[in-house]
Motif scaffolding. Structure first.
Motif, PDB file in Angstrom:
ATOM      1  N   ALA A   1       0.806  -1.224   0.000  1.00  0.00           N
ATOM      2  CA  ALA A   1       0.000   0.000   0.000  1.00  0.00           C
ATOM      3  C   ALA A   1       0.838   1.272   0.000  1.00  0.00           C
ATOM      4  O   ALA A   1       0.315   2.357  -0.268  1.00  0.00           O
ATOM      5  CB  ALA A   1      -0.931   0.005   1.207  1.00  0.00           C
ATOM      6  N   LEU A   2       2.149   1.155   0.307  1.00  0.00           N
ATOM      7  CA  LEU A   2       2.998   2.346   0.446  1.00  0.00           C
ATOM      8  C   LEU A   2       4.139   2.349  -0.569  1.00  0.00           C
ATOM      9  O   LEU A   2       4.708   1.295  -0.876  1.00  0.00           O
ATOM     10  CB  LEU A   2       3.608   2.389   1.852  1.00  0.00           C
ATOM     11  CG  LEU A   2       2.654   2.515   3.031  1.00  0.00           C
ATOM     12  CD1 LEU A   2       3.419   2.328   4.334  1.00  0.00           C
ATOM     13  CD2 LEU A   2       1.946   3.858   3.012  1.00  0.00           C
ATOM     14  N   PRO A   3       4.526   3.536  -1.068  1.00  0.00           N
ATOM     15  CA  PRO A   3       5.746   3.625  -1.867  1.00  0.00           C
ATOM     16  C   PRO A   3       6.933   3.223  -0.985  1.00  0.00           C
ATOM     17  O   PRO A   3       6.955   3.526   0.215  1.00  0.00           O
ATOM     18  CB  PRO A   3       5.823   5.112  -2.231  1.00  0.00           C
ATOM     19  CG  PRO A   3       4.437   5.631  -2.053  1.00  0.00           C
ATOM     20  CD  PRO A   3       3.850   4.832  -0.936  1.00  0.00           C
ATOM     21  N   LYS A   4       7.909   2.564  -1.559  1.00  0.00           N
ATOM     22  CA  LYS A   4       9.030   2.058  -0.770  1.00  0.00           C
ATOM     23  C   LYS A   4       9.760   3.166  -0.022  1.00  0.00           C
ATOM     24  O   LYS A   4      10.174   2.990   1.128  1.00  0.00           O
ATOM     25  CB  LYS A   4      10.022   1.315  -1.656  1.00  0.00           C
ATOM     26  CG  LYS A   4      11.138   0.611  -0.878  1.00  0.00           C
ATOM     27  CD  LYS A   4      12.052  -0.163  -1.806  1.00  0.00           C
ATOM     28  CE  LYS A   4      13.095  -0.938  -1.008  1.00  0.00           C
ATOM     29  NZ  LYS A   4      13.947  -0.086  -0.169  1.00  0.00           N
ATOM     30  N   VAL A   5       9.916   4.335  -0.647  1.00  0.00           N
ATOM     31  CA  VAL A   5      10.649   5.419  -0.011  1.00  0.00           C
ATOM     32  C   VAL A   5       9.951   5.877   1.270  1.00  0.00           C
ATOM     33  O   VAL A   5      10.601   6.290   2.239  1.00  0.00           O
ATOM     34  CB  VAL A   5      10.829   6.608  -0.985  1.00  0.00           C
ATOM     35  CG1 VAL A   5       9.495   7.244  -1.329  1.00  0.00           C
ATOM     36  CG2 VAL A   5      11.777   7.652  -0.420  1.00  0.00           C
ATOM     37  N   VAL A   6       8.627   5.760   1.311  1.00  0.00           N
ATOM     38  CA  VAL A   6       7.873   6.105   2.512  1.00  0.00           C
ATOM     39  C   VAL A   6       7.911   4.961   3.512  1.00  0.00           C
ATOM     40  O   VAL A   6       8.150   5.169   4.710  1.00  0.00           O
ATOM     41  CB  VAL A   6       6.409   6.454   2.164  1.00  0.00           C
ATOM     42  CG1 VAL A   6       5.600   6.676   3.439  1.00  0.00           C
ATOM     43  CG2 VAL A   6       6.357   7.691   1.284  1.00  0.00           C
ATOM     44  N   ALA A   7       7.682   3.740   3.040  1.00  0.00           N
ATOM     45  CA  ALA A   7       7.683   2.578   3.931  1.00  0.00           C
ATOM     46  C   ALA A   7       9.007   2.457   4.676  1.00  0.00           C
ATOM     47  O   ALA A   7       9.038   2.159   5.875  1.00  0.00           O
ATOM     48  CB  ALA A   7       7.415   1.303   3.135  1.00  0.00           C
TER      49      ALA A   7
ATOM     50  N   ALA B   1       4.134   9.634  -9.974  1.00  0.00           N
ATOM     51  CA  ALA B   1       5.079   9.762 -11.083  1.00  0.00           C
ATOM     52  C   ALA B   1       6.519   9.942 -10.599  1.00  0.00           C
ATOM     53  O   ALA B   1       7.446   9.301 -11.096  1.00  0.00           O
ATOM     54  CB  ALA B   1       4.676  10.930 -11.976  1.00  0.00           C
ATOM     55  N   THR B   2       6.706  10.810  -9.614  1.00  0.00           N
ATOM     56  CA  THR B   2       8.071  11.057  -9.124  1.00  0.00           C
ATOM     57  C   THR B   2       8.595   9.873  -8.306  1.00  0.00           C
ATOM     58  O   THR B   2       9.805   9.645  -8.256  1.00  0.00           O
ATOM     59  CB  THR B   2       8.123  12.342  -8.270  1.00  0.00           C
ATOM     60  OG1 THR B   2       7.153  12.257  -7.211  1.00  0.00           O
ATOM     61  CG2 THR B   2       7.846  13.564  -9.119  1.00  0.00           C
ATOM     62  N   SER B   3       7.692   9.119  -7.688  1.00  0.00           N
ATOM     63  CA  SER B   3       8.113   7.913  -6.985  1.00  0.00           C
ATOM     64  C   SER B   3       8.725   6.920  -7.963  1.00  0.00           C
ATOM     65  O   SER B   3       9.704   6.239  -7.655  1.00  0.00           O
ATOM     66  CB  SER B   3       6.915   7.274  -6.265  1.00  0.00           C
ATOM     67  OG  SER B   3       7.289   6.086  -5.603  1.00  0.00           O
ATOM     68  N   ALA B   4       8.152   6.869  -9.167  1.00  0.00           N
ATOM     69  CA  ALA B   4       8.657   5.955 -10.193  1.00  0.00           C
ATOM     70  C   ALA B   4       9.910   6.501 -10.877  1.00  0.00           C
ATOM     71  O   ALA B   4      10.809   5.736 -11.253  1.00  0.00           O
ATOM     72  CB  ALA B   4       7.565   5.706 -11.233  1.00  0.00           C
ATOM     73  N   SER B   5       9.992   7.822 -11.019  1.00  0.00           N
ATOM     74  CA  SER B   5      11.115   8.420 -11.752  1.00  0.00           C
ATOM     75  C   SER B   5      12.350   8.671 -10.895  1.00  0.00           C
ATOM     76  O   SER B   5      13.436   8.932 -11.413  1.00  0.00           O
ATOM     77  CB  SER B   5      10.684   9.747 -12.378  1.00  0.00           C
ATOM     78  OG  SER B   5      10.459  10.728 -11.371  1.00  0.00           O
ATOM     79  N   GLY B   6      12.186   8.637  -9.567  1.00  0.00           N
ATOM     80  CA  GLY B   6      13.301   8.935  -8.671  1.00  0.00           C
ATOM     81  C   GLY B   6      13.375  10.399  -8.288  1.00  0.00           C
ATOM     82  O   GLY B   6      14.335  10.822  -7.633  1.00  0.00           O
ATOM     83  N   ALA B   7      12.374  11.185  -8.688  1.00  0.00           N
ATOM     84  CA  ALA B   7      12.361  12.613  -8.374  1.00  0.00           C
ATOM     85  C   ALA B   7      11.544  12.912  -7.127  1.00  0.00           C
ATOM     86  O   ALA B   7      11.207  14.072  -6.874  1.00  0.00           O
ATOM     87  CB  ALA B   7      11.819  13.405  -9.557  1.00  0.00           C
ATOM     88  N   LEU B   8      11.229  11.894  -6.350  1.00  0.00           N
ATOM     89  CA  LEU B   8      10.531  12.053  -5.078  1.00  0.00           C
ATOM     90  C   LEU B   8      11.594  12.145  -3.990  1.00  0.00           C
ATOM     91  O   LEU B   8      12.306  11.175  -3.714  1.00  0.00           O
ATOM     92  CB  LEU B   8       9.607  10.857  -4.830  1.00  0.00           C
ATOM     93  CG  LEU B   8       8.771  10.848  -3.555  1.00  0.00           C
ATOM     94  CD1 LEU B   8       7.767  11.993  -3.546  1.00  0.00           C
ATOM     95  CD2 LEU B   8       8.050   9.510  -3.405  1.00  0.00           C
ATOM     96  N   VAL B   9      11.721  13.319  -3.372  1.00  0.00           N
ATOM     97  CA  VAL B   9      12.807  13.547  -2.420  1.00  0.00           C
ATOM     98  C   VAL B   9      12.249  14.068  -1.088  1.00  0.00           C
ATOM     99  O   VAL B   9      11.249  14.778  -1.056  1.00  0.00           O
ATOM    100  CB  VAL B   9      13.851  14.542  -2.978  1.00  0.00           C
ATOM    101  CG1 VAL B   9      14.635  13.929  -4.118  1.00  0.00           C
ATOM    102  CG2 VAL B   9      13.179  15.835  -3.442  1.00  0.00           C
ATOM    103  N   PRO B  10      12.900  13.714   0.014  1.00  0.00           N
ATOM    104  CA  PRO B  10      12.412  14.134   1.331  1.00  0.00           C
ATOM    105  C   PRO B  10      12.671  15.615   1.608  1.00  0.00           C
ATOM    106  O   PRO B  10      13.711  16.148   1.233  1.00  0.00           O
ATOM    107  CB  PRO B  10      13.211  13.251   2.293  1.00  0.00           C
ATOM    108  CG  PRO B  10      14.489  12.972   1.559  1.00  0.00           C
ATOM    109  CD  PRO B  10      14.095  12.849   0.114  1.00  0.00           C
ATOM    110  N   SER B  11      11.728  16.251   2.270  1.00  0.00           N
ATOM    111  CA  SER B  11      11.887  17.662   2.626  1.00  0.00           C
ATOM    112  C   SER B  11      12.870  17.799   3.786  1.00  0.00           C
ATOM    113  O   SER B  11      12.677  17.216   4.845  1.00  0.00           O
ATOM    114  CB  SER B  11      10.548  18.268   3.033  1.00  0.00           C
ATOM    115  OG  SER B  11      10.731  19.550   3.599  1.00  0.00           O
ATOM    116  N   VAL B  12      13.908  18.570   3.575  1.00  0.00           N
ATOM    117  CA  VAL B  12      14.880  18.849   4.629  1.00  0.00           C
ATOM    118  C   VAL B  12      14.272  19.800   5.660  1.00  0.00           C
ATOM    119  O   VAL B  12      14.426  19.621   6.867  1.00  0.00           O
ATOM    120  CB  VAL B  12      16.176  19.450   4.038  1.00  0.00           C
ATOM    121  CG1 VAL B  12      17.161  19.791   5.144  1.00  0.00           C
ATOM    122  CG2 VAL B  12      16.809  18.477   3.046  1.00  0.00           C
ATOM    123  N   ALA B  13      13.542  20.784   5.171  1.00  0.00           N
ATOM    124  CA  ALA B  13      12.946  21.786   6.063  1.00  0.00           C
ATOM    125  C   ALA B  13      11.990  21.175   7.068  1.00  0.00           C
ATOM    126  O   ALA B  13      11.838  21.680   8.171  1.00  0.00           O
ATOM    127  CB  ALA B  13      12.206  22.839   5.238  1.00  0.00           C
TER     128      ALA B  13
END
Length: 420
Positions: A117-123, A364-376
């Motif tokens: 149910a979750l994108p790997k970067v979030v899980a 889309a960004t989860s698949a492309s690698g453009a999903l990045v964590p917010s530093v702020a």
């Protein structure tokens, strides 16, 4: 003493079929959702818990902000008096897990198929050494630019800016029309919210990841980083003199009320627009910050679950975890808060156009690698590194005498702990 794998699986089953009277208990929860849209969001959760017979108790710290609350939380946890859950996210989850005070949610996660149910970067952010210890609630996109439609029309701005050249041209028109071009609250996290969107817009996800997430010195000292700082400082010249110390939601009201044209802020700001009775595409508009249409900085609200001694408290906690990841709550909560469901495959029919765009771009960004964590917003660095980065950027924002080269040197100094 705490849930075994079998007991947790049974608890998940109870959450689905047991009567309220059989597992009523109290959950004490530390959270920070107190503004208009946020307060309505947490009310949904309280209501759903109440329908199962559970009672909700807010964890409060009198006179304290987030930092004080975390200090009190740590004292209570180490004294064996932990609440059921606390709003903790990003690397801070790992820091708490290392104290061996978080409970293992793997059986619940397996029962409910969270990995699917979750994108790997979030899980991965919800896990410690491969095991779930926290539950994600939503996804906020941070790299948004909000605008008052009427202000833009009066200023003669025909479209939301897609580049910084277009942004500054629009800002000049808004200023000439007698409005504040950029609504901004002068707090370090708000300063960095603007800064990270600028870095993303100037250098793309490559610069963002290398410089702000991996703290690579070469990226920190690059020409793109220097250009980012120059644009960041130029944005400040379009803010008002009273911005110092202003809360984000008060700042959003400036856009809502037509006093200002733009605001750089995550989509929790949309909750304020909605709470004010405004409609996206009508009274206000949303767009990815200049240059960031194909990238996504995410801020995931999540609850770390603490080890509890009482069986009744454990059952209530288990139901809380079940609710947080359930489709019903994910829909209701995020409709209220302005964010989007963290679950994949959710029906977005009831959501507004801004949320639909956010959801589409998230996938889309989860698949492309453009999903990045917010530093702020605490999704990428340790608490100490994050604080140091915020301080360095905020100092540059507030001190016009500090040169770009001096700001770069301060950022490099923060990066030192991660360098080999």
């Amino acid at each position: 003493m705490y849930f075994s794998a079998l007991a947790r699986t049974m608890a998940a089953a109870f959450a689905l079929c047991a009567s309220a009277a059989l597992h009523a208990g109290e959950v004490e929860v530390l959270h920070y959702w107190t503004s208009g849209g946020e307060a309505k969001s947490v009310a949904e959760l309280k209501d759903m818990m109440g329908k199962r017979g559970h009672t909700w108790k807010d964890f409060t710290v009198t006179g304290g902000g987030g930092q004080n609350a975390m200090a009190v939380l740590k004292q209570r946890v180490l004294a064996g008096n932990a609440p059921a859950a606390a709003n903790i996210k990003g690397p801070a989850i790992q820091e708490w897990a290392e104290l061996n005070v978080l409970t293992n949610l793997d059986a619940m996660a397996s029962f409910e198929k969270w990995d699917e149910a979750l994108p790997k970067v979030v899980a991965d952010q919800m896990k410690y050494k491969g095991r779930y210890v926290a539950v994600p609630v939503n996804v906020h996109r941070v790299n948004w630019l909000w605008a008052n439609s009427a202000v833009l029309k009066k200023a003669g701005v025909a479209a939301l800016p897609k580049t910084y050249d277009e942004f500054f041209a629009a800002a000049d028109k808004i200023k000439a029309a007698g409005f504040i071009p950029v609504a901004h609250g002068g707090q370090d996290w708000q300063d960095f919210t603007v800064f990270e969107s600028v870095v993303l817009g100037v250098g793309g996800t490559a610069l963002y990841d290398k410089a702000l997430v991996k703290l690579d010195r070469a990226a920190m000292t690059s020409d793109e980083m220097k250009k980012s700082l120059e644009i960041f400082r130029r944005i400040k010249s379009y803010t008002d003199a009273n911005s110092n110390g202003r809360d984000w939601n008060v700042t959003t009201e400036m856009v809502i009320n037509g006093k200002a044209g733009f605001q750089f802020m995550g989509d929790w700001a949309k909750g304020e627009f909605l709470a004010a009775g405004q409609t996206p595409g009508k009274e206000f508009t949303c767009s990815a910050a200049p240059g960031t249409a194909n990238a996504y900085t995410f801020n995931v609200d999540s609850f770390a679950m603490f080890q509890l001694k009482s069986w009744e408290a454990q059952k209530a906690q288990g139901y809380l975890a079940y609710l947080l990841m359930g489709k019903e709550f994910q829909e209701k909560f995020n409709l209220r808060k302005g964010s989007i469901p963290v679950r994949l495959g959710m029906n977005m029919e009831k959501f507004d156009d801004c949320a639909k765009t956010s959801s589409k771009d998230f996938v889309a960004t989860s698949a492309s690698g453009a999903l990045v964590p917010s530093v702020a917003h605490g999704m990428a660095l340790s608490s100490s590194q994050q604080a140091a980065m915020r301080a360095a950027v905020s100092e540059f924002w507030n001190n016009d005498k500090l040169s770009v080269s001096e700001a770069v040197a301060k950022l490099v100094a923060v990066s030192a702990p991660k360098q080999k």
